[in-house]
Design an enzyme around this catalytic site. Structure first.
Site, PDB file in Angstrom:
ATOM      1  N   SER A 207       2.514  -7.568   8.171  1.00  0.00           N
ATOM      2  CA  SER A 207       1.746  -8.807   8.240  1.00  0.00           C
ATOM      3  C   SER A 207       0.390  -8.598   8.921  1.00  0.00           C
ATOM      4  CB  SER A 207       2.585  -9.876   8.951  1.00  0.00           C
ATOM      5  OG  SER A 207       2.008 -11.152   8.810  1.00  0.00           O
TER       6      SER A 207
ATOM      7  N   GLU B 145     -10.968  -0.144   5.293  1.00  0.00           N
ATOM      8  CA  GLU B 145     -11.909  -0.366   4.192  1.00  0.00           C
ATOM      9  C   GLU B 145     -13.294  -0.820   4.639  1.00  0.00           C
ATOM     10  OE1 GLU B 145     -10.183  -2.887   1.241  1.00  0.00           O
ATOM     11  OE2 GLU B 145      -8.373  -1.677   1.030  1.00  0.00           O
TER      12      GLU B 145
ATOM     13  N   LYS C 126       3.975  -6.753   3.842  1.00  0.00           N
ATOM     14  CA  LYS C 126       4.092  -8.216   3.891  1.00  0.00           C
ATOM     15  C   LYS C 126       2.683  -8.783   3.726  1.00  0.00           C
ATOM     16  CE  LYS C 126       5.646 -12.174   6.646  1.00  0.00           C
ATOM     17  NZ  LYS C 126       4.335 -12.854   6.699  1.00  0.00           N
TER      18      LYS C 126
END
Length: 479
Positions: free
Chosen positions: A311, A322, A336
């Site tokens: 999560s 990124e 998740k």
């Protein structure tokens, strides 16, 4: 003269005289019917459950129970049960209805403090263990220890209950007491501790300075105060001296509050860089979170993740990977990639509902896929070993899973058991050799006391051979 004696009405006069009253009656009836129909339409529009095919069945069942059930029917519990079943029918493990105290415990778990005993609890093979204790809090002062297995709370067994139910039993109002029963390595009988609940601060961030001027910050979960804790921890490390790199340890972090995650991400992602997108049902709308970095942090970063990082910890790992070119070390995370919101109702009840999916800055969804590390590094195999049953005694002739675990432990520590799952002479001699080295009586019998020493030795060995942390440090030292 009475009014009805003014004239003798004939048929025509009767019709003429009563016409206004008839209209009034008809209009009244029409108004009542229209009001009733309108009310029905309004009700069905605003209470859509009434349009469902099964609503009449639900109503009939509710009425039948109230009228005919032999024993007392508690209406609130019936309705809570219906809602629990409704949410469960979604087939989504993350959506749930938590009635009353369970809902309150859920909300409290994200706050910066609550009333309890000050013990972190983990679940292993459906059994509950104390993983750590908050310093100077009631649990530590009472004598509870890490690795104690919680078997009863106020004389009620913990077998088969959920973590939410257990937390609901342990926590409570300030000043009240709870009796915790535990099994402890080295002690045969169940130990009971009566502990007075107190206000417990929730610390989710731990920091330390490693060799080579590398800082390490561990985030256990993302709570209400995690962003502030992280900033203070980072500042504390920087005040001790210049840092050449920072390790963020998110291993086994189950997630938590998104706002805390964004607060931390903004410290590493340049201003204007994307953190994530949250996409709602049918792509009706998307919330994009963009970094509003004020003071650029010129510091190479490596994140540690494992298969239990989930999560919000995955949000942070993907965002820094990124949008900040961070190293991500470990194994693919849990996966998740959906977002839950919660809404509180009467008496603390909470509805937790999956309402959106989040995507990484590059637009990738990670649900049931996970975040892939930039550098795949496994921990030693013995890091995945389970725990031997508390209170068990193993000796020559014993067999089964506990014996297999004991043999694996002994092998990792440099001894030579048979590895057959049968406690034979060879395994006995291996255990005696361990007992001799540790100063125990050399009887070749596994006891809880010996088990406690083995677990501690394995833990220390894993700390010395944390291959994931070692890789992160090496990457940062070369950055």
């Amino acid at each position: 003269m009475e009014p009805n004696e003014q004239y003798e009405p004939n048929e025509r006069n009767q019709h003429t005289k009563r016409q206004p009253q008839s209209y009034v009656a008809i209009i009244t009836i029409i108004a009542l019917v229209a009001g009733f129909v309108g009310g029905q339409l309004w009700t069905k529009r605003n209470y859509s459950i009434m349009n469902a095919d099964g609503f009449k069945l639900l109503q009939a069942t509710y009425d039948r129970i109230n009228d005919k059930f032999l024993y007392t029917a508690e209406q609130d519990k019936m309705l809570d049960g219906a809602i629990v079943g409704m949410v469960a029918s979604l087939g989504d493990q993350y959506s749930q209805f938590l009635p009353d105290e369970q809902g309150e415990q859920y909300v409290d778990s994200y706050k910066s403090n609550f009333y309890g005993i000050g013990a972190e609890i983990m679940v292993v093979n459906d059994r509950y263990y104390i993983s750590s204790l908050v310093k100077d809090m009631p649990a530590e002062k009472s004598g509870l220890k890490p690795d104690d297995e919680i078997v009863t709370v106020d004389q009620q067994s913990t077998s088969g209950i959920s973590m939410n139910e257990l937390l609901g039993m342990v926590r409570g109002e300030k000043g009240t007491s709870v009796v915790i029963g535990v099994k402890r390595q080295g002690v045969e009988q169940v130990l009971e501790f009566e502990i007075e609940r107190a206000e417990i601060p929730v610390y989710t961030v731990h920091s330390e300075r490693l060799e080579g001027d590398i800082g390490k910050i561990t985030i256990s979960r993302f709570g209400e105060a995690t962003g502030k804790e992280f900033t203070e921890a980072l500042q504390g490390l920087q005040q001790e001296g210049e840092l050449k790199g920072l390790v963020l340890d998110l291993r086994s972090n189950p997630g938590g509050r998104l706002d805390a995650t964004i607060d931390i991400a903004q410290q590493f992602i340049p201003d204007g860089g994307k953190i994530l997108d949250v996409v709602f049902k049918n792509e009706s709308h998307t919330n994009s979170y963009i970094s509003k970095q004020k003071d650029p942090l010129q510091l190479p970063v490596a994140l540690l993740i494992n298969e239990y990082s989930a999560s919000a910890s995955e949000v942070l790992a993907a965002a820094l990977k990124e949008s900040a070119d961070a190293y991500v070390v470990g194994v693919t995370s849990y996966g998740k990639g959906i977002v839950q919101t919660y809404e509180s109702f009467r008496e603390g009840s909470v509805l937790v509902l999956t309402e959106a999916e989040w995507k990484t800055p590059s637009g990738n969804g990670i649900h049931e896929v996970g975040v892939e590390p930039t550098h795949v590094v496994e921990l030693p195999e013995y890091s995945k070993l389970g725990m031997i049953s508390a209170g068990v005694e193993l000796k020559r002739g014993s067999y089964g899973d506990d014996v297999k675990l004991l043999e694996q432990y002994l092998q990792v520590l440099g001894y030579s058991p048979s590895m057959e799952g049968l406690f034979d002479e060879r395994t006995e001699q291996a255990l005696k050799a361990y007992e001799k080295d540790k100063g125990f009586a050399e009887d070749g019998v596994y006891s809880s006391e010996v088990g406690a020493a083995i677990v501690e030795d394995i833990r220390e060995l894993l700390q010395q051979n944390d291959t994931q942390l070692q890789e992160a440090i090496e990457l940062l030292s070369k950055a």
